[in-house]
Design an enzyme around this catalytic site. Structure first.
Site, PDB file in Angstrom:
ATOM      1  N   HIS A 136     -19.918  72.591  41.391  1.00  0.00           N
ATOM      2  CA  HIS A 136     -21.137  72.932  40.664  1.00  0.00           C
ATOM      3  C   HIS A 136     -21.337  72.054  39.424  1.00  0.00           C
ATOM      4  O   HIS A 136     -20.380  71.696  38.728  1.00  0.00           O
ATOM      5  CB  HIS A 136     -21.135  74.410  40.247  1.00  0.00           C
ATOM      6  CG  HIS A 136     -19.977  74.789  39.377  1.00  0.00           C
ATOM      7  ND1 HIS A 136     -19.975  74.651  38.021  1.00  0.00           N
ATOM      8  CD2 HIS A 136     -18.771  75.305  39.705  1.00  0.00           C
ATOM      9  CE1 HIS A 136     -18.841  75.073  37.521  1.00  0.00           C
ATOM     10  NE2 HIS A 136     -18.072  75.472  38.523  1.00  0.00           N
ATOM     11  N   ASN A 137     -22.579  71.670  39.195  1.00  0.00           N
ATOM     12  CA  ASN A 137     -23.009  70.919  38.010  1.00  0.00           C
ATOM     13  C   ASN A 137     -22.447  69.491  37.923  1.00  0.00           C
ATOM     14  O   ASN A 137     -22.523  68.857  36.866  1.00  0.00           O
ATOM     15  CB  ASN A 137     -22.677  71.678  36.721  1.00  0.00           C
ATOM     16  CG  ASN A 137     -23.505  72.942  36.564  1.00  0.00           C
ATOM     17  OD1 ASN A 137     -23.069  74.025  36.939  1.00  0.00           O
ATOM     18  ND2 ASN A 137     -24.716  72.796  36.041  1.00  0.00           N
TER      19      ASN A 137
END
EC number: 2.3.1.191
Length: 340
Positions: A241-242
């Protein structure tokens, strides 16, 4: 699909030497050529095979002059390797040029798709999906709600695209890829267990990106996981994620990138590399296979090892490492002689 030597020469702007009506319907290596196949000769190492190949048509450089009798029809071009690559691309585009919506499949009424789209059987397209022109979605694919897919993108069988994902133009998503699954976010609680942290962001994939088979790209906790234009991802890569991956970076199989790490442009990352979370890797970085990256990396560094060090330092250290048994023996001998 059948093509004549004359048709192929027209595509490649080449000259036919032999039968212009010779037909081919498949591709082959020159040493494995059979009747009805098209092959090429670019590497002089394989020159011997042109006199024995059973391929109906062979693409060669214009400079090639046979020294013995040959049966195959020749197409002479400026660069045989480049020309054969062009034919591969053309062949692939024709092979994949399917149009229409096969049944059974499901497309929500609120979704929209452009011209010349193909949707394979047993595919699911959710609410408010926007699909551009010439997109190919092969059977058993899942496209979640509010997803956007740009023109000329190909989604191969069994890919799963979760909701809110944005995919640009001219991308390739291979079979088994999962884009937009929840990031690995958990918070420890007082009972010794873990509470799931909701992953409310999405994944953005820009134009001309290739995603390999069974590669996974997680949605952001907040904001977006971003794969920039021209990135090429091999099979079985995990992107958390991210994460953000810069333009034209290439990453080989089984690499894992932990959350919130930023990777720059034009990087080359080998297979089975592990990259820690919350770090920044600069532009033009090269990482050798099976390395572990746990620190910030400056532009243009070349790294190897785990934890990774510069390739130059690694090679110098390895010289000593492989001599360790000898060095230890020498030390033990010195210690033994000292007390004698």
């Amino acid at each position: 699909m059948k093509f004549t030597a004359e048709q192929i020469a027209g595509i490649l702007m080449g000259d036919v030497v032999g039968n212009p009506n010779a037909e081919v319907s498949k591709l082959s290596k020159i040493e494995e050529g059979t009747e009805g196949s098209l092959t090429f000769l670019a590497n002089p190492k394989y020159k011997q095979y042109i006199y024995s190949t059973k391929a109906s048509i062979t693409i060669v450089n214009k400079s090639f002059e046979p020294e013995d009798d040959i049966e195959t029809t020749l197409i002479k071009v400026e660069d045989a390797y480049l020309a054969f690559s062009k034919i591969l691309e053309y062949y692939n585009s024709v092979k994949l040029n399917k149009v229409g919506v096969e049944q059974p499949s499901f497309i929500a009424e609120s979704s929209f798709y452009g011209d010349n789209v193909y949707v394979g059987a047993f595919s699911y397209i959710g609410e408010n999906v926007r699909i551009g022109d010439n997109v190919k979605i092969f059977p058993n694919s899942y496209i979640g709600d509010n997803t956007v897919i740009g023109d000329n993108t190909i989604i191969f069988s069994g890919a799963k695209i979760y909701s809110e994902t944005v995919i640009g133009k001219n991308c390739v998503i291979n079979s088994g890829a999962i884009i937009g699954a929840d990031g690995f976010g958990y918070a420890p609680n007082e009972d010794g267990g873990y509470n799931k942290v909701p992953q409310t962001g999405n994944v953005i994939i820009e134009d001309f990106v290739d995603v390999g088979a069974t590669t996974t790209i997680d949605r952001a906790t907040l904001g977006s996981t971003i794969i920039r234009t021209g990135v090429k991802l091999d099979n079985q890569i995990q992107i958390a994620h991210n994460v953000e991956i810069g333009k034209n970076t290439v990453i080989a199989a089984q690499t894992g990138i932990a959350g919130s790490t930023k990777i720059g442009e034009n990087c080359q990352i080998g297979g089975q590399v592990g990259i820690a979370g919350h770090i920044v890797i600069g532009n033009n970085v090269k990482v050798q296979a099976q390395s572990g990256i746990a620190r910030k990396v400056k532009d243009n560094e070349v790294l190897q090892g785990s934890p990774a060090i510069t390739l130059s330092d690694y090679n110098k250290s390895y010289v000593h490492f492989k001599n360790l048994p000898k060095i230890v023996k020498n030390i033990n001998d010195l210690e033994k002689n000292k007390w004698e």
